[in-house]
Design an enzyme around this catalytic site. Structure first.
Site, PDB file in Angstrom:
ATOM      1  N   LYS A   1       5.058  86.518  10.779  1.00 20.79           N
ATOM      2  CA  LYS A   1       5.163  87.005  12.135  1.00 20.79           C
ATOM      3  C   LYS A   1       6.613  87.094  12.560  1.00 20.79           C
ATOM      4  O   LYS A   1       6.967  87.796  13.502  1.00 20.79           O
ATOM      5  CB  LYS A   1       4.429  86.040  13.097  1.00 20.79           C
ATOM      6  CG  LYS A   1       2.947  85.949  12.853  1.00 20.79           C
ATOM      7  CD  LYS A   1       2.330  84.913  13.821  1.00 20.79           C
ATOM      8  CE  LYS A   1       0.859  84.713  13.534  1.00 20.79           C
ATOM      9  NZ  LYS A   1       0.309  83.546  14.203  1.00 20.79           N
TER      10      LYS A   1
ATOM     11  N   GLU B   1      12.794  91.320   7.181  1.00 18.37           N
ATOM     12  CA  GLU B   1      12.494  89.883   7.194  1.00 18.37           C
ATOM     13  C   GLU B   1      13.309  89.209   8.306  1.00 18.37           C
ATOM     14  O   GLU B   1      14.372  89.706   8.689  1.00 18.37           O
ATOM     15  CB  GLU B   1      12.839  89.331   5.794  1.00 18.37           C
ATOM     16  CG  GLU B   1      12.739  87.850   5.595  1.00 18.37           C
ATOM     17  CD  GLU B   1      11.348  87.275   5.756  1.00 18.37           C
ATOM     18  OE1 GLU B   1      10.776  87.438   6.858  1.00 18.37           O
ATOM     19  OE2 GLU B   1      10.842  86.641   4.825  1.00 18.37           O
ATOM     20  N   ASP B   2      12.821  88.085   8.803  1.00 18.39           N
ATOM     21  CA  ASP B   2      13.552  87.374   9.853  1.00 18.39           C
ATOM     22  C   ASP B   2      14.721  86.570   9.298  1.00 18.39           C
ATOM     23  O   ASP B   2      15.835  86.651   9.785  1.00 18.39           O
ATOM     24  CB  ASP B   2      12.615  86.471  10.684  1.00 18.39           C
ATOM     25  CG  ASP B   2      11.803  85.492   9.846  1.00 18.39           C
ATOM     26  OD1 ASP B   2      11.903  85.519   8.594  1.00 18.39           O
ATOM     27  OD2 ASP B   2      11.047  84.697  10.432  1.00 18.39           O
TER      28      ASP B   2
ATOM     29  N   VAL C   1      16.390  84.617   5.509  1.00 19.51           N
ATOM     30  CA  VAL C   1      16.348  84.192   4.112  1.00 19.51           C
ATOM     31  C   VAL C   1      16.962  82.799   4.063  1.00 19.51           C
ATOM     32  O   VAL C   1      18.117  82.602   4.434  1.00 19.51           O
ATOM     33  CB  VAL C   1      17.124  85.158   3.184  1.00 19.51           C
ATOM     34  CG1 VAL C   1      17.164  84.615   1.768  1.00 19.51           C
ATOM     35  CG2 VAL C   1      16.486  86.549   3.208  1.00 19.51           C
ATOM     36  N   ASP C   2      16.150  81.853   3.613  1.00 18.16           N
ATOM     37  CA  ASP C   2      16.552  80.440   3.589  1.00 18.16           C
ATOM     38  C   ASP C   2      16.695  80.045   2.113  1.00 18.16           C
ATOM     39  O   ASP C   2      17.741  80.261   1.515  1.00 18.16           O
ATOM     40  CB  ASP C   2      15.471  79.668   4.343  1.00 18.16           C
ATOM     41  CG  ASP C   2      15.793  78.214   4.554  1.00 18.16           C
ATOM     42  OD1 ASP C   2      16.962  77.833   4.437  1.00 18.16           O
ATOM     43  OD2 ASP C   2      14.874  77.429   4.855  1.00 18.16           O
TER      44      ASP C   2
ATOM     45  N   LEU D   1      12.764  81.923  -1.494  1.00 22.64           N
ATOM     46  CA  LEU D   1      11.473  81.942  -2.196  1.00 22.64           C
ATOM     47  C   LEU D   1      10.522  83.005  -1.642  1.00 22.64           C
ATOM     48  O   LEU D   1       9.865  83.720  -2.403  1.00 22.64           O
ATOM     49  CB  LEU D   1      10.810  80.550  -2.108  1.00 22.64           C
ATOM     50  CG  LEU D   1       9.450  80.436  -2.795  1.00 22.64           C
ATOM     51  CD1 LEU D   1       9.596  80.587  -4.308  1.00 22.64           C
ATOM     52  CD2 LEU D   1       8.772  79.111  -2.457  1.00 22.64           C
ATOM     53  N   THR D   2      10.459  83.136  -0.317  1.00 20.06           N
ATOM     54  CA  THR D   2       9.543  84.106   0.286  1.00 20.06           C
ATOM     55  C   THR D   2       9.893  85.519  -0.175  1.00 20.06           C
ATOM     56  O   THR D   2       9.017  86.281  -0.600  1.00 20.06           O
ATOM     57  CB  THR D   2       9.620  84.030   1.836  1.00 20.06           C
ATOM     58  OG1 THR D   2       9.371  82.679   2.232  1.00 20.06           O
ATOM     59  CG2 THR D   2       8.616  84.955   2.490  1.00 20.06           C
TER      60      THR D   2
ATOM     61  N   LYS E   1      20.786  81.910   5.557  1.00 23.00           N
ATOM     62  CA  LYS E   1      21.397  80.577   5.477  1.00 23.00           C
ATOM     63  C   LYS E   1      21.882  80.365   4.052  1.00 23.00           C
ATOM     64  O   LYS E   1      21.136  79.889   3.204  1.00 23.00           O
ATOM     65  CB  LYS E   1      20.332  79.511   5.759  1.00 23.00           C
ATOM     66  CG  LYS E   1      19.958  79.290   7.183  1.00 23.00           C
ATOM     67  CD  LYS E   1      18.986  78.096   7.245  1.00 23.00           C
ATOM     68  CE  LYS E   1      18.206  78.104   8.505  1.00 23.00           C
ATOM     69  NZ  LYS E   1      17.087  77.149   8.487  1.00 23.00           N
TER      70      LYS E   1
ATOM     71  N   PHE F   1      17.872  74.656  11.989  1.00 22.35           N
ATOM     72  CA  PHE F   1      16.581  75.301  12.198  1.00 22.35           C
ATOM     73  C   PHE F   1      16.648  76.104  13.495  1.00 22.35           C
ATOM     74  O   PHE F   1      16.879  75.557  14.561  1.00 22.35           O
ATOM     75  CB  PHE F   1      15.452  74.274  12.255  1.00 22.35           C
ATOM     76  CG  PHE F   1      14.102  74.919  12.131  1.00 22.35           C
ATOM     77  CD1 PHE F   1      13.593  75.257  10.885  1.00 22.35           C
ATOM     78  CD2 PHE F   1      13.358  75.229  13.262  1.00 22.35           C
ATOM     79  CE1 PHE F   1      12.362  75.884  10.768  1.00 22.35           C
ATOM     80  CE2 PHE F   1      12.122  75.854  13.146  1.00 22.35           C
ATOM     81  CZ  PHE F   1      11.626  76.186  11.904  1.00 22.35           C
TER      82      PHE F   1
ATOM     83  N   ARG G   1       8.724  82.128  19.982  1.00 21.69           N
ATOM     84  CA  ARG G   1       8.908  83.476  19.426  1.00 21.69           C
ATOM     85  C   ARG G   1       9.387  84.464  20.493  1.00 21.69           C
ATOM     86  O   ARG G   1      10.062  85.439  20.202  1.00 21.69           O
ATOM     87  CB  ARG G   1       7.598  84.006  18.830  1.00 21.69           C
ATOM     88  CG  ARG G   1       7.132  83.310  17.590  1.00 21.69           C
ATOM     89  CD  ARG G   1       6.052  84.122  16.904  1.00 21.69           C
ATOM     90  NE  ARG G   1       5.279  83.321  15.960  1.00 21.69           N
ATOM     91  CZ  ARG G   1       5.650  83.049  14.713  1.00 21.69           C
ATOM     92  NH1 ARG G   1       6.789  83.489  14.256  1.00 21.69           N
ATOM     93  NH2 ARG G   1       4.888  82.332  13.922  1.00 21.69           N
TER      94      ARG G   1
HETATM   95  P1  5GP Z   1      12.512  80.898   2.383  1.00 21.56           P
HETATM   96  O1  5GP Z   1      11.294  81.267   1.599  1.00 21.56           O
HETATM   97  O2  5GP Z   1      13.668  81.843   2.182  1.00 21.56           O
HETATM   98  O3  5GP Z   1      12.908  79.460   2.135  1.00 21.56           O
HETATM   99  O4  5GP Z   1      12.131  80.899   3.905  1.00 21.56           O
HETATM  100  C1  5GP Z   1      11.878  82.068   4.566  1.00 21.56           C
HETATM  101  C2  5GP Z   1      10.914  81.841   5.696  1.00 21.56           C
HETATM  102  O5  5GP Z   1      10.983  80.516   6.194  1.00 21.56           O
HETATM  103  C3  5GP Z   1      11.264  82.722   6.863  1.00 21.56           C
HETATM  104  O6  5GP Z   1      10.589  83.959   6.782  1.00 21.56           O
HETATM  105  C4  5GP Z   1      10.866  81.907   8.063  1.00 21.56           C
HETATM  106  O7  5GP Z   1       9.521  82.154   8.373  1.00 21.56           O
HETATM  107  C5  5GP Z   1      11.010  80.471   7.603  1.00 21.56           C
HETATM  108  N1  5GP Z   1      12.287  79.876   8.028  1.00 21.56           N
HETATM  109  C6  5GP Z   1      13.341  79.552   7.248  1.00 21.56           C
HETATM  110  N2  5GP Z   1      14.338  79.011   7.984  1.00 21.56           N
HETATM  111  C7  5GP Z   1      13.899  79.009   9.259  1.00 21.56           C
HETATM  112  C8  5GP Z   1      14.488  78.592  10.501  1.00 21.56           C
HETATM  113  O8  5GP Z   1      15.623  78.119  10.627  1.00 21.56           O
HETATM  114  N3  5GP Z   1      13.709  78.778  11.609  1.00 21.56           N
HETATM  115  C9  5GP Z   1      12.450  79.279  11.557  1.00 21.56           C
HETATM  116  N4  5GP Z   1      11.797  79.391  12.713  1.00 21.56           N
HETATM  117  N5  5GP Z   1      11.881  79.687  10.418  1.00 21.56           N
HETATM  118  C10 5GP Z   1      12.595  79.552   9.285  1.00 21.56           C
END
Ligand code: 5GP
Length: 176
Positions: free
Chosen positions: A42, A98-99, A101-102, A105-106, A130, A151, A164
């Site tokens: 979302k 995408e919102d 990239v952390d 993995l997603t 990040k 976060f 949101r």
């Molecule tokens: P990844 O798979 O890259 O570790 O994480 C991606 C997903 O984790 C994002 O699409 C988001 O939904 C969630 N996410 C990662 N970091 C944050 C953050 O700082 N805040 C929020 N609200 N969601 C995050």
């Protein structure tokens, strides 16, 4: 009344300016090409909605939903496909929106899932990145902002389903 003003990290105006520039770049790169935009639900709904208004090309819009966080602020380490796109993307130019990239993995999981469907090209637009948390090789073609390891919430991003609707990117503090 409860105070509801999480600290701002990126303001509404900063987001709007950056999205305008990203939209222009995408418009230029896809000159004379059709585009399938895939909004990752979302979290990316607000970014995607504002971004496509700045892309001056014919495009179609698809939605996909992936989940890795549940209600936590740490990734669960596995990604679940909750809702798939409905369009056939074979031979098409795809832009994933995408919102954030952390760990990556997603996006890695999503790229693998889409690549077996034989799109012509796949590019990625992400509002946030990040770098300190990155574990998988991800290349972001259109990036909004690089942020430190905090976060964040707002502008589509949630914590346990909340925040949101905030028009800016805020930092989740214990007091919010
Ligand atoms: P990844 O798979 O890259 O570790 O994480 C991606 C997903 O984790 C994002 O699409 C988001 O939904 C969630 N996410 C990662 N970091 C944050 C953050 O700082 N805040 C929020 N609200 N969601 C995050």
């Amino acid at each position: 009344m409860e105070l509801y003003t999480p600290e701002a990290l990126i303001t509404e105006d900063e987001i709007a300016l950056r999205i305008h520039a990203l939209g222009n770049a995408i418009t230029k790169d896809f000159d004379a090409e059709d585009l399938v935009v895939i909004c990752v639900l979302k979290g990316a709904f607000m970014f995607c909605s504002d971004l496509i208004k700045k892309i001056n090309r014919p495009l179609s819009l698809e939605f996909i939903s992936l989940s890795s966080y549940g209600d936590a602020t740490q990734s669960s380490g596995s990604v679940r496909l909750e809702m798939d796109i409905t369009a056939d993307i074979e031979g098409k130019n795809v832009l994933i929106v995408e919102d954030i990239v952390d760990s990556g993995l997603t996006i890695k999981t999503l790229m693998e899932l889409l690549s077996v469907r034989k799109p012509k090209t796949v590019k990625l637009a992400s509002l946030l990145f990040k770098p300190s948390k990155l574990k998988h090789k991800v290349s972001i073609d259109y990036l909004g902002f690089e942020i430190e390891d905090k976060f964040v919430i707002g502008y589509g991003l949630d914590y346990a389903g909340r925040y949101r609707e905030l028009p800016y990117i805020g930092i989740l503090n214990a007091g919010n």
